[in-house]
Scaffold this motif. Structure first.
Motif, PDB file in Angstrom:
ATOM      1  N   THR A 199      22.210  14.284  21.183  1.00  0.00           N
ATOM      2  CA  THR A 199      21.214  13.748  22.111  1.00  0.00           C
ATOM      3  C   THR A 199      20.407  12.660  21.415  1.00  0.00           C
ATOM      4  OG1 THR A 199      19.460  15.320  21.498  1.00  0.00           O
ATOM      5  CG2 THR A 199      21.040  16.019  23.201  1.00  0.00           C
ATOM      6  N   ARG A 200      19.525  12.040  22.169  1.00  0.00           N
ATOM      7  CA  ARG A 200      18.696  10.963  21.606  1.00  0.00           C
ATOM      8  C   ARG A 200      17.481  11.481  20.836  1.00  0.00           C
ATOM      9  NH1 ARG A 200      20.763   5.590  22.779  1.00  0.00           N
ATOM     10  NH2 ARG A 200      22.279   5.927  24.427  1.00  0.00           N
ATOM     11  N   SER A 201      17.039  12.683  21.181  1.00  0.00           N
ATOM     12  CA  SER A 201      15.810  13.187  20.566  1.00  0.00           C
ATOM     13  C   SER A 201      15.709  14.688  20.805  1.00  0.00           C
ATOM     14  CB  SER A 201      14.580  12.503  21.170  1.00  0.00           C
ATOM     15  OG  SER A 201      14.458  12.829  22.545  1.00  0.00           O
ATOM     16  N   ARG A 359      27.408  19.349  28.401  1.00  0.00           N
ATOM     17  CA  ARG A 359      28.100  18.060  28.374  1.00  0.00           C
ATOM     18  C   ARG A 359      28.122  17.422  29.765  1.00  0.00           C
ATOM     19  NH1 ARG A 359      32.020  20.987  25.042  1.00  0.00           N
ATOM     20  NH2 ARG A 359      31.565  20.522  22.848  1.00  0.00           N
ATOM     21  N   LYS A 360      28.258  18.252  30.790  1.00  0.00           N
ATOM     22  CA  LYS A 360      28.224  17.714  32.149  1.00  0.00           C
ATOM     23  C   LYS A 360      26.887  17.029  32.422  1.00  0.00           C
ATOM     24  CE  LYS A 360      31.126  21.465  34.003  1.00  0.00           C
ATOM     25  NZ  LYS A 360      31.147  22.625  34.943  1.00  0.00           N
ATOM     26  N   TYR A 361      25.815  17.677  32.011  1.00  0.00           N
ATOM     27  CA  TYR A 361      24.483  17.134  32.278  1.00  0.00           C
ATOM     28  C   TYR A 361      24.227  15.877  31.449  1.00  0.00           C
ATOM     29  CZ  TYR A 361      19.734  17.440  34.009  1.00  0.00           C
ATOM     30  OH  TYR A 361      18.560  17.183  34.668  1.00  0.00           O
ATOM     31  N   LEU A 362      24.627  15.914  30.182  1.00  0.00           N
ATOM     32  CA  LEU A 362      24.441  14.734  29.340  1.00  0.00           C
ATOM     33  C   LEU A 362      25.259  13.560  29.867  1.00  0.00           C
ATOM     34  CD1 LEU A 362      23.089  13.721  26.698  1.00  0.00           C
ATOM     35  CD2 LEU A 362      25.229  14.249  25.536  1.00  0.00           C
ATOM     36  N   GLY A 363      26.432  13.856  30.435  1.00  0.00           N
ATOM     37  CA  GLY A 363      27.264  12.794  30.981  1.00  0.00           C
ATOM     38  C   GLY A 363      26.609  12.053  32.124  1.00  0.00           C
ATOM     39  N   ILE A 364      25.610  12.658  32.748  1.00  0.00           N
ATOM     40  CA  ILE A 364      24.884  12.003  33.837  1.00  0.00           C
ATOM     41  C   ILE A 364      23.719  11.172  33.313  1.00  0.00           C
ATOM     42  CG2 ILE A 364      23.466  12.409  35.890  1.00  0.00           C
ATOM     43  CD1 ILE A 364      25.117  14.917  36.385  1.00  0.00           C
ATOM     44  N   ARG A 367      25.375   8.665  29.501  1.00  0.00           N
ATOM     45  CA  ARG A 367      26.829   8.631  29.420  1.00  0.00           C
ATOM     46  C   ARG A 367      27.340   7.756  28.276  1.00  0.00           C
ATOM     47  NH1 ARG A 367      30.861  10.442  32.136  1.00  0.00           N
ATOM     48  NH2 ARG A 367      32.881   9.408  32.127  1.00  0.00           N
ATOM     49  N   GLN A 368      26.688   6.605  28.031  1.00  0.00           N
ATOM     50  CA  GLN A 368      27.249   5.676  27.055  1.00  0.00           C
ATOM     51  C   GLN A 368      26.903   6.031  25.618  1.00  0.00           C
ATOM     52  OE1 GLN A 368      25.429   1.947  28.215  1.00  0.00           O
ATOM     53  NE2 GLN A 368      23.884   2.125  26.619  1.00  0.00           N
ATOM     54  N   GLY A 369      25.811   6.761  25.390  1.00  0.00           N
ATOM     55  CA  GLY A 369      25.445   7.143  24.024  1.00  0.00           C
ATOM     56  C   GLY A 369      25.226   5.940  23.116  1.00  0.00           C
ATOM     57  N   ASP A 370      25.391   6.149  21.826  1.00  0.00           N
ATOM     58  CA  ASP A 370      25.255   5.073  20.838  1.00  0.00           C
ATOM     59  C   ASP A 370      26.288   5.305  19.745  1.00  0.00           C
ATOM     60  OD1 ASP A 370      24.532   3.101  19.068  1.00  0.00           O
ATOM     61  OD2 ASP A 370      22.385   3.539  19.123  1.00  0.00           O
ATOM     62  N   ILE A 371      27.521   4.928  20.013  1.00  0.00           N
ATOM     63  CA  ILE A 371      28.615   5.232  19.109  1.00  0.00           C
ATOM     64  C   ILE A 371      28.451   4.558  17.755  1.00  0.00           C
ATOM     65  CG2 ILE A 371      30.052   3.363  20.042  1.00  0.00           C
ATOM     66  CD1 ILE A 371      32.478   5.175  19.499  1.00  0.00           C
TER      67      ILE A 371
END
Length: 497
Positions: A199-201, A359-364, A367-371
């Motif tokens: 996650t981001r934080s 993962r379903k919830y994070l995908g909403i 979705r793009q994240g920070d690879i």
């Protein structure tokens, strides 16, 4: 408004010649804005290019470009020997006076629709321009080696995309692989990448956990003093929050048991490594008791290890999640807290069936994240760079902790009680005699020291403060404590006089 020269164009068209936006685009946008708001209604005849260029003090060719732009976008039409006119549906004609008294660039102050409001998520954080600022335990970004991190980031950017690795909506596979190994070795968590959600934080982690695991009407137990942001997230979900007392060994397990015997508990939220805000460590005995209680009564333990990396005097106690064999603990933490803010990330550790839903919830929501950033962090783990930096930084923070303890003892010993924390970046100070902390904060602010209200804890039984030291150099913390001491004495000793 039959004559176009009567329209006060100068009142709603302003030109910023230092802007990177072309002048003709600035004028075009403002004319379109005027048409949309009805100040230039359907059928309005626009001035000739020479006339408007004179009114706005620009070259005629600029206005020619403006009209070309408006024509291309379909806002105006031109007729030979007649002029240029606004296209659009019929609108109420605005008066010259209404245009003069209205700035087109002003955005509406109020919405035209109703919506739900809540004070639960009001921002509790404050900001100040003071030179010295206490916080609740934040690292010093001046210690970060930004150039080195930027070098790794830059080198990854230059690589071919297929070398970076696969990316799913729940995070970089490369990073998850190395992070799972890192958590195994450093925190005793016997997990694989399938047990990780990136996650981001920490706050995003908490939000996802609450959305997946909590429902309106559930009961959540927290410490009598607990992290306000997490409580706000819980309350937004509609749960009932019950508090449990905290002592020198952490949360009171007997109280937890008594509550569980009387009602159904869905979740217990803990910060066991260093309880927020008091910094006490949950004892080993109570950790085992809580694990047994969670299995007996079926409640989730949400373990927040917000500052696990910061320990000074001895090895940290392993997380509850490392001893969980029944799948009752959900573990959240942050990685890279010692690094610059942009190089940090959060994570959740849980059994695989819980991960599937998360993962379903994070995908909403992300979705793009920070690879790229995750790949940087993965390489820092793989190359051992994170451990080297951690070791170097901890030495500095330990010195700052010891210095801060000395300063508190030297300047405020007659007013406060505190224990030197074994880890973390903050002290918990309880006042021997009550003092109005809000008044103290205001006095300190007038002397260039800011103490935000989220660090102040005051009720009929307690007067205390959580004081972060990690962001100060030794000279800065000396000045900050001197200002605090001076104002404390002016209140407590001055009142006696």
């Amino acid at each position: 408004m039959s004559s176009p020269v009567l329209i006060p164009y100068q009142s709603f068209i302003t030109i910023n010649r230092s802007s990177d936006v072309f002048v003709y685009i600035q004028i075009s946008n403002q004319l379109i804005n005027a048409i949309q708001r009805g100040f230039l209604p359907y059928g309005t005849k626009l001035p000739g290019t020479r006339t408007l260029s004179t009114l706005l003090n620009v070259h005629r060719n600029t206005i020619v470009s403006v009209y070309d732009e408006l024509l291309a976008q379909g806002w105006i039409e031109s007729f030979p020997n007649k002029g240029t006119f606004v296209i659009g549906k019929e609108q109420n004609t605005a008066t010259v006076e209404s245009i003069r008294n209205h700035h087109l660039e002003n955005y509406p102050k109020q919405s035209g629709f109703s919506f739900k409001t809540s004070n639960i998520l009001d921002n509790p954080f404050e900001h100040s321009e003071c030179d010295y600022i206490f916080n609740d335990g934040i690292p010093d970004i001046r210690l970060t080696q930004v150039d080195q991190y930027s070098g790794i980031y830059s080198s990854i950017l230059k690589r071919k995309a297929h070398k970076i690795g696969q990316y799913n909506s729940d995070g970089s596979e490369f990073f998850k692989h190395h992070l799972s190994q890192y958590l195994n070795l450093s925190r005793g968590l016997p997990i694989s990448k399938n047990n990780l959600l990136i996650t981001r934080s920490t706050e995003m982690s908490m939000y996802i956990v609450s959305e997946i695991l909590l429902s309106e009407g559930d009961t959540v137990l927290v410490g009598e003093l607990s992290y306000f942001s997490v409580n706000m997230i819980f309350q937004r979900t509609g749960v009932t929050i019950r508090t449990v007392s905290i002592d020198d060994e952490g949360i009171n397990v007997e109280e937890v048991r008594k509550i569980c015997e009387k009602q159904k508990i869905r979740m217990l939220y803990l910060t066991p490594h260093h309880h927020y805000p008091t910094t006490v460590t949950l004892s080993a005995k109570r950790r085992l008791e809580l694990l047994n209680l969670s299995q007996e009564f079926g409640f989730i333990i949400l373990e927040d290890d917000y500052d696990y990396d910061f320990h000074y005097d001895k090895s940290p106690i392993l997380p509850l999640a490392s001893a969980d064999t029944k799948g009752m603990v959900v573990y959240i933490g942050s990685f890279g807290k010692l690094l610059a803010p942009g190089f940090r990330t959060g994570f959740i550790v849980a059994p695989e069936n819980v991960m599937t839903e998360m993962r379903k919830y994070l995908g909403i929501i992300d979705r793009q994240g920070d690879i790229l950033m995750e790949h940087v962090l993965g390489e820092m783990i793989a190359e051992g760079e994170i451990n080297r930096y951690l070791k170097k930084s901890l030495k500095i923070y330990k010195e700052r902790r010891d210095c801060f303890a000395y300063l508190l003892k030297h300047h405020l010993d007659e007013f406060i009680n505190f224990k030197i924390p074994s880890g973390g970046l903050a002290f918990w100070a309880e006042w021997k005699k009550p003092v109005n902390l809000m008044n103290l904060s205001k006095k300190c602010a007038r002397n260039n020291l800011f103490i935000p209200k989220n660090l102040l804890y005051q009720n009929r039984k307690l007067t205390a403060m959580r004081l972060g030291f990690g962001n100060f150099t030794e000279s800065e913390m000396e000045k900050a404590v001197e200002i605090l001491s001076m104002n404390v004495k002016s209140i407590l000793i001055g009142d006696k006089n």
